[in-house]
Design a protein around this motif. Structure first.
Motif, short mmCIF file in Angstrom:
data_model
loop_
_atom_site.label_atom_id
_atom_site.label_comp_id
_atom_site.label_asym_id
_atom_site.label_seq_id
_atom_site.Cartn_x
_atom_site.Cartn_y
_atom_site.Cartn_z
N SER A 96 0.86 -1.18 0.00
CA SER A 96 0.00 0.00 0.00
C SER A 96 0.90 1.23 0.00
O SER A 96 2.10 1.14 0.28
CB SER A 96 -0.92 -0.01 1.22
N LYS A 100 -1.02 -0.76 -3.98
CA LYS A 100 -2.47 -0.90 -3.76
C LYS A 100 -3.00 0.40 -3.16
O LYS A 100 -2.47 0.89 -2.17
CB LYS A 100 -2.74 -2.07 -2.82
N GLY A 131 -6.45 0.97 -2.40
CA GLY A 131 -7.79 0.82 -1.85
C GLY A 131 -8.86 1.12 -2.89
O GLY A 131 -8.85 0.58 -4.00
N ALA A 154 -14.20 -6.20 3.39
CA ALA A 154 -12.90 -5.88 2.78
C ALA A 154 -11.78 -6.80 3.25
O ALA A 154 -10.68 -6.77 2.68
CB ALA A 154 -12.54 -4.43 3.10
#
Length: 335
Positions: A201, A245, A247, A272
């Motif tokens: 992320s 990533k 989201g 999620a």
């Protein structure tokens, strides 16, 4: 990114702790019923890849208990080879409790201190590699945080991957409840020269960079430029590909001098949990199939969307034949 060498071993080898998972319907203090399943980042990826038709081996340690049998039985049922797994008679299988508190907020409670999974030994990985070197070794930043023995096992796996010319995929998957950023960063930075595909992320990228390489555009002023600068630095340090990533904003991949962004597949979000693992499974699946960067991102966001649209860590992972279902018009009945 370089191609993995064709071989008779598995497409992907991964290892880590898989726990028994109990999912409540509301606050735990109120009691009620709980659904029983299993959960573990690496085994989630393994199941996702197996459903897509790939040969996957998983190694880990479970207790000599019914919980451990559930873990192994579930993975076998999903087509994952667990011949490299071990049973520890002196430690229990770990436990994770999921407590939904708001429609999009779930609290997680771990009971894994001293678990069998945290006592994984490097010797198990050596046996697996000597028997059948994989095309890809998949790692996460969770396993090294479990114990010194688990950290040593990951280091040995990286050495074995280099010796056998296996590609290495690292999903940073930083968990602050397991170790601090100050503890994680030196370990992750040490591994960067071994990594072919880094998946993270945006807030995990700095953990993988030397302190003097983090400087760049301020994220609050230009988030995209900050991510690009950090990804470029990681490529300069030897990573073959960096996948970020984002989201609900999708994902961006950086490779060589190019980058590519892919938005999410629109679905009705249910849960999620496990979406990141499903994303990784889709990405590695397309990589194994020889897809280009666009194809890898497309499959990754698709498998991630399946996970978001289904409850559970891995239960919603699609088969290869189901990948096209997200493009069907609303109300479509598949017969």
């Amino acid at each position: 990114m370089r191609e993995g060498h064709p071989r008779s071993g598995p497409d992907v080898f991964t290892f880590g702790e898989t726990m028994v998972a109990l999912r409540g319907s509301g606050p735990l203090k109120l009691g009620g019923t709980m659904n029983v399943s299993i959960a573990g980042a690496e085994s989630n990826v393994a199941i996702g890849l197996s459903r897509l038709g790939h040969r996957v081996h998983w190694a880990g340690a479970v207790g000599d208990d019914e919980a451990g049998q559930l873990v192994l039985r579930t993975l076998r049922a999903e087509g994952v080879d667990v011949s490299a797994a071990s049973t520890d008679p002196d430690a229990p299988t770990g436990l994770i409790l999921f407590e939904p508190r708001l429609p999009e907020v779930t609290r997680v409670h771990y009971y894994r201190a001293g678990s069998a999974g945290s006592r994984l030994q490097a010797s198990a990985l050596e046996r697996a590699f000597s028997a059948a070197p994989p095309r890809i070794l998949h790692l996460t930043g969770i396993t090294p945080a479990l114990s010194p023995a688990a950290l040593a096992a990951v280091r040995r796996a990286l050495q074995l991957a280099r010796q056998h010319e296996s590609l290495v995929c690292l999903d940073v998957n930083y968990r602050s409840r397991l170790w601090t950023a100050e503890e994680a960063s030196p370990v992750l930075r040490e591994w960067i020269p071994f990594v072919d595909a880094l998946i993270a992320s945006d807030d995990e990228l700095p953990l993988c960079l030397p302190a003097d390489a983090i400087a760049g555009p301020e994220p609050e002023h230009d988030p995209s430029a900050a991510i690009a600068a950090q990804a470029t630095r990681l490529l300069e340090l030897g990573v073959g590909e960096v996948v970020v990533k984002l989201g609900a904003d999708g994902a961006t991949a950086f490779s060589g001098d190019s980058s590519l962004h892919r938005p999410v597949q629109p679905v009705r979000a249910v849960d999620a949990v496990g979406a990141g693992d499903a994303f990784v499974a889709g990405y590695l699946s397309a990589l194994l199939d020889g897809a280009d960067l666009a194809g890898r991102l497309a499959r990754a966001v698709t498998t991630g969307a399946f996970a978001v649209a289904s409850p559970g860590d891995w239960e919603g992972a699609p088969t290869r034949g189901e990948l096209g279902m997200l493009g069907a018009p609303p109300g479509t009945v598949v017969r």
